[in-house]
Motif scaffolding. Structure first.
Motif, mmCIF file in Angstrom:
data_model
loop_
_atom_site.group_PDB
_atom_site.id
_atom_site.type_symbol
_atom_site.label_atom_id
_atom_site.label_comp_id
_atom_site.label_asym_id
_atom_site.label_seq_id
_atom_site.Cartn_x
_atom_site.Cartn_y
_atom_site.Cartn_z
ATOM 1 N N UNK A 231 1.017 4.714 12.675
ATOM 2 C CA UNK A 231 1.488 3.980 13.852
ATOM 3 C C UNK A 231 2.991 3.698 13.737
ATOM 4 N N UNK B 112 -3.251 4.597 8.111
ATOM 5 C CA UNK B 112 -3.327 4.117 9.506
ATOM 6 C C UNK B 112 -2.011 3.460 9.902
ATOM 7 N N UNK B 113 -1.491 2.632 9.007
ATOM 8 C CA UNK B 113 -0.249 1.913 9.308
ATOM 9 C C UNK B 113 0.931 2.893 9.333
ATOM 10 N N UNK C 293 -6.599 4.694 3.109
ATOM 11 C CA UNK C 293 -6.825 4.907 4.539
ATOM 12 C C UNK C 293 -6.108 3.839 5.360
ATOM 13 N N UNK C 294 -6.156 2.599 4.886
ATOM 14 C CA UNK C 294 -5.450 1.507 5.571
ATOM 15 C C UNK C 294 -3.952 1.820 5.629
ATOM 16 N N UNK C 295 -3.397 2.224 4.508
ATOM 17 C CA UNK C 295 -1.965 2.531 4.466
ATOM 18 C C UNK C 295 -1.621 3.708 5.382
ATOM 19 N N UNK D 257 7.898 4.336 3.835
ATOM 20 C CA UNK D 257 6.459 4.056 3.745
ATOM 21 C C UNK D 257 5.701 5.314 3.325
ATOM 22 N N UNK E 120 -9.732 3.888 -2.429
ATOM 23 C CA UNK E 120 -9.754 4.872 -1.340
ATOM 24 C C UNK E 120 -9.590 4.189 0.019
ATOM 25 N N UNK E 121 -10.198 3.020 0.162
ATOM 26 C CA UNK E 121 -10.062 2.286 1.427
ATOM 27 C C UNK E 121 -8.600 1.910 1.662
ATOM 28 N N UNK E 122 -7.908 1.507 0.585
ATOM 29 C CA UNK E 122 -6.503 1.133 0.737
ATOM 30 C C UNK E 122 -5.653 2.339 1.161
#
Lengths: 382, 392
Positions: free
Chosen positions: B298, B294-295, B290-292, B323, B286-288
């Motif tokens: 941007x 975020x990227x 969110x990281x993806x 992406x 799940x953290x990954x």
């Protein structure tokens, strides 16, 4: 929303690019990997004359008074050539820590010296028990004794301690080894009796050391910030250090992509430029995707840190994504250069060795995934 | 650099969210996201968006807009997307064809269509792909012969997704019939009333239940003034629009509902006496996501910023597209793994977790890496247009 750099940042980049390419060709980087010190006083002096050591130090302390975002631009250019030397330790880990945690007299004494390039700093955090990256796992002790502290224990992966004039040491003044309370930062003269420093041999050939503190005496005047309140400073500095490391990776990644594309436009196999093959084009496209993501999340996190906006999530995303992306960039770069890029004297290994070191510094993707999980309330805060 | 929105933009966002809390339902959101057809409620919602000052802000005043920054449209699609993946209900007209009409259409055409597009009243169906012209769009064969005051059009289109509820067909057809002329210099764009005699629309049903269509033209007469811009320039108009279209369609925010659903699921679901949210592997997945995200956000912000400042875009919108589409596949795969056996249950089934949404997303996730250009063609574009590698 504005993705433009300021005119000052553009000028800084241009002058940094020229200086770095001129002073730090690959031959010099490889030479410094073998060198005991890992830098030359001439190069250090040249950087100081350009105002780089004082870039983010306010003018009242003898610096240039530019922002953290400006520093990101400079670090990107340094990463592009793998510039050797103790700049990161002295300015990012040292200077910013004093700015964040130091009292007025410490700032007055040390910041101008940093800005002038007169002193080299080092930051001692990790320890032998940190088998997984965990900046709060501090077992090195500092025992209060009247108006002084006695530091005891071993620090590892201490960058540039071999040439440092001062070492900022995070030591435990109370509490359990993994507790965030009870950590204190000390500003230690590197020549103090009882300090023993030895170089580790690393994949990137950078100067990381084992530093043994054997009953090292530090005056209470040399506490940075509050006694037992070191974590407050460390947490802020590590956010900046992680994003600063991302900036270096972005610079290196940019160079790797440029080299690979250039090579694909020249190298002929099967009677054709290899850059016309879709397999090679798709490798290059994947490199561009990895790089663009790294760039903009790094700029965003850097800008937020610069503006003082809370950004734990963006810092985590930046370091997690960029660490993985830089590895991807060098792996694909090696595929394009093939055999020639596997030679020790080629540029590619210089970058691929550093991609690994940079991934490990200040937490890899696994670490930041844990941080994100905590931030969204899935895992209890450690 | 500045990654913030202006105060006015943030106020707009706040006001918009208050409106969406009241007016946007899951049913309306899913009609568009799942191409189920835009029903009366969604059309009503579309009109309300305009009446309440949320639609049309960046458009010229003379056609009903307010001439503000295109940022307002991006805020609108982001905030809609966070709610069940919603979009502007009539999005083809609003985010795609309208822009080309504004750039290339005659004044009469602008006056006729733009006010209705801006007010959220009409929709277009894209008529590009043909059975033998997929990734290689310039090979299209649909034929438009010039007659006295009309074009006579014959041929077949496929995967025309909005055609069963759109009012107009945004048609690309061959107007240069000489086979020795370059293929991409012989295509023109037309706005065709979908009720024109000779048009037959047949449904094609996708693996995730969306309806798309085959559209057949049999001696369809299209008035000459319904040609968009100049004759034989259609392919260029399609290409100049493609970056902006990517910026409006591949919206990272539309993936937040998956993450949010999964976070609430793991916080409320137990295995062996422990919450799933305590499992480090699940936390990491799940953290990954969110990281993806975020990227991805941007990256999208950067491509949008280039567009709204009219700066050259070479590979940026394509990167966002790749992406976002590949992220959807990874996210859905991880989500399915977290759901275990339950992940296979469809909406409406007994025991289906999260209303079967993840199962639907799994089926859907094969589309974004294909639709609007495959990932492979996208990577060619990045390599050739973005990085300057030579064509094979």
């Amino acid at each position: 929303m504005d993705f433009n750099f300021t005119d000052e940042q553009k000028m800084l980049r241009e002058s940094a690019r020229g200086f770095c390419e001129d002073k730090s060709p690959m031959s010099f980087v490889l030479e410094m990997e073998e060198d005991e010190k890992g830098y030359t006083p001439e190069l250090w002096k040249g950087m100081a004359e350009l105002g780089w050591m004082g870039l983010v130090i306010p003018e009242e302390y003898g610096g240039v008074g530019m922002s953290f975002m400006d520093l990101i631009v400079l670090l990107e250019e340094m990463g592009r050539v793998c510039l050797p030397g103790p700049f990161f330790s002295t300015v990012v880990l040292g200077g910013l820590t004093i700015l964040e945690g130091g009292n007025e007299s410490q700032k007055n004494e040390f910041l101008p010296k940093i800005a002038n390039g007169d002193i080299i700093l080092s930051f001692a955090l990790a320890e032998p028990s940190s088998t997984q990256y965990d900046p709060s796992l501090i077992e090195v002790t500092a025992t209060a004794e009247q108006d002084r502290f006695i530091i005891d224990g071993t620090k590892l992966f201490v960058s540039d301690a071999n040439v440092a004039d001062y070492i900022i040491c995070a030591a435990r003044t109370q509490g359990e080894p993994a507790s965030k309370d009870g950590i204190t930062l000390f500003f230690v003269d590197a020549k103090s009796p009882g300090i023993k420093c030895s170089l580790l041999k690393t994949v990137a050939g950078d100067k990381q050391c084992e530093v043994i503190f054997d009953k090292v005496v530090v005056s209470e005047e040399n506490v940075l910030g509050e006694v037992n309140g070191g974590w407050f400073v460390i947490e802020k500095i590590l956010q900046k250090a992680a994003v600063a490391k991302c900036a270096e990776m972005v610079g290196g990644g940019q160079k790797v992509l440029e080299m690979a594309v250039e090579y694909a436009k020249q190298r002929v196999q099967f009677g054709k430029l290899i850059g016309t093959f879709q397999a090679v084009q798709h490798h290059c496209a994947n490199m561009a995707i990895a790089l663009q993501g790294s760039k903009f999340i790094t700029y965003k996190a850097g800008w937020m840190l610069s503006e003082g906006v809370p950004c734990a999530m963006q810092v985590s995303a930046a370091k997690a994504w960029t660490s993985e992306a830089y590895k991807k960039l060098v792996i694909l770069g090696h595929q394009i250069f093939a055999g020639t890029g596997f030679m020790a004297e080629h540029e590619m290994p210089m970058y691929s060795r550093r991609a690994r070191a940079a991934e490990l510094a200040f937490g890899d993707a696994n670490y930041y995934r844990k941080m994100v999980a905590q931030d969204i309330g899935l895992a209890p805060r450690s | 650099m500045d990654f913030s929105y202006t105060q006015e933009e943030e106020m707009f966002r706040k006001r918009l969210n208050e409106f969406l809390d009241k007016e946007l339902t899951e049913e309306i959101a899913r009609q568009n996201w799942e191409d189920l057809g835009v029903g009366p409620e969604a059309r009503e919602f579309s009109r309300k968006l305009y009446e309440n000052g949320f639609l049309g802000l960046p458009w010229p005043k003379e056609y009903g807009g307010q001439e503000l920054s295109p940022t307002y449209d991006f805020i609108l699609i982001d905030e809609l997307g966070k709610r069940w993946g919603a979009h502007v209900p009539l999005d083809v007209g609003y985010t795609m064809t309208g822009h080309t009409i504004l750039r290339r259409g005659s004044e009469e055409m602008k006056k006729e269509f733009l006010p209705k597009i801006i007010r959220g009243e009409i929709e277009f169906g894209l008529g590009y792909t043909e059975p033998n012209a997929g990734s290689d769009l310039a090979s299209m064969m649909m034929k438009a012969e010039e007659k006295d005051d009309y074009y006579l059009i014959n041929g077949q289109k496929t995967f025309n997704t909005e055609s069963h509820y759109a009012d107009y067909h945004w048609l690309a057809a061959r107007t240069e019939l000489d086979p020795d002329k370059p293929k991409h210099r012989g295509i023109s764009l037309f706005i065709v009333d979908q009720r024109s005699p000779g048009i037959t629309i047949r449904p094609l049903i996708t693996m995730s239940g969306e309806r798309t269509n085959e559209v057949f033209y049999d001696d369809v007469k299209v008035p000459k003034d319904r040609m968009v811009g100049e004759k034989n320039k259609g392919f260029y108009y399609m290409m100049e629009a493609i970056d902006s279209e990517r910026n409006h369609v591949f919206v990272p925010a539309r993936l937040w509902p998956i993450v949010n659903d999964m976070i609430s699921y793991v916080k409320a679901t137990e295995y062996n006496g422990k919450l799933l949210s305590d499992d480090p592997q699940i936390q990491s997945k799940l953290a990954q996501m969110i990281i993806d995200l975020e990227v991805a956000q941007v990256l999208a912000d950067n491509a949008r910023w280039l567009e709204l400042n009219e700066l050259p875009m070479t590979m940026e919108p394509e990167i966002t597209k790749l992406v976002v589409s590949e992220l959807e596949q990874r996210m859905v795969d991880d989500a399915m793994q977290i759901l275990g056996l339950y992940g296979q249950l469809e909406e409406g089934s007994k025991w289906a977790p999260l209303r079967g949404r993840i199962e639907w997303y799994y089926l859907h996730s094969f589309l974004p890496t294909i639709g609007a250009g495959t990932s492979e063609v996208g990577r060619n574009v990045i390599a050739q247009r973005g990085l300057g590698l030579p064509r094979g």
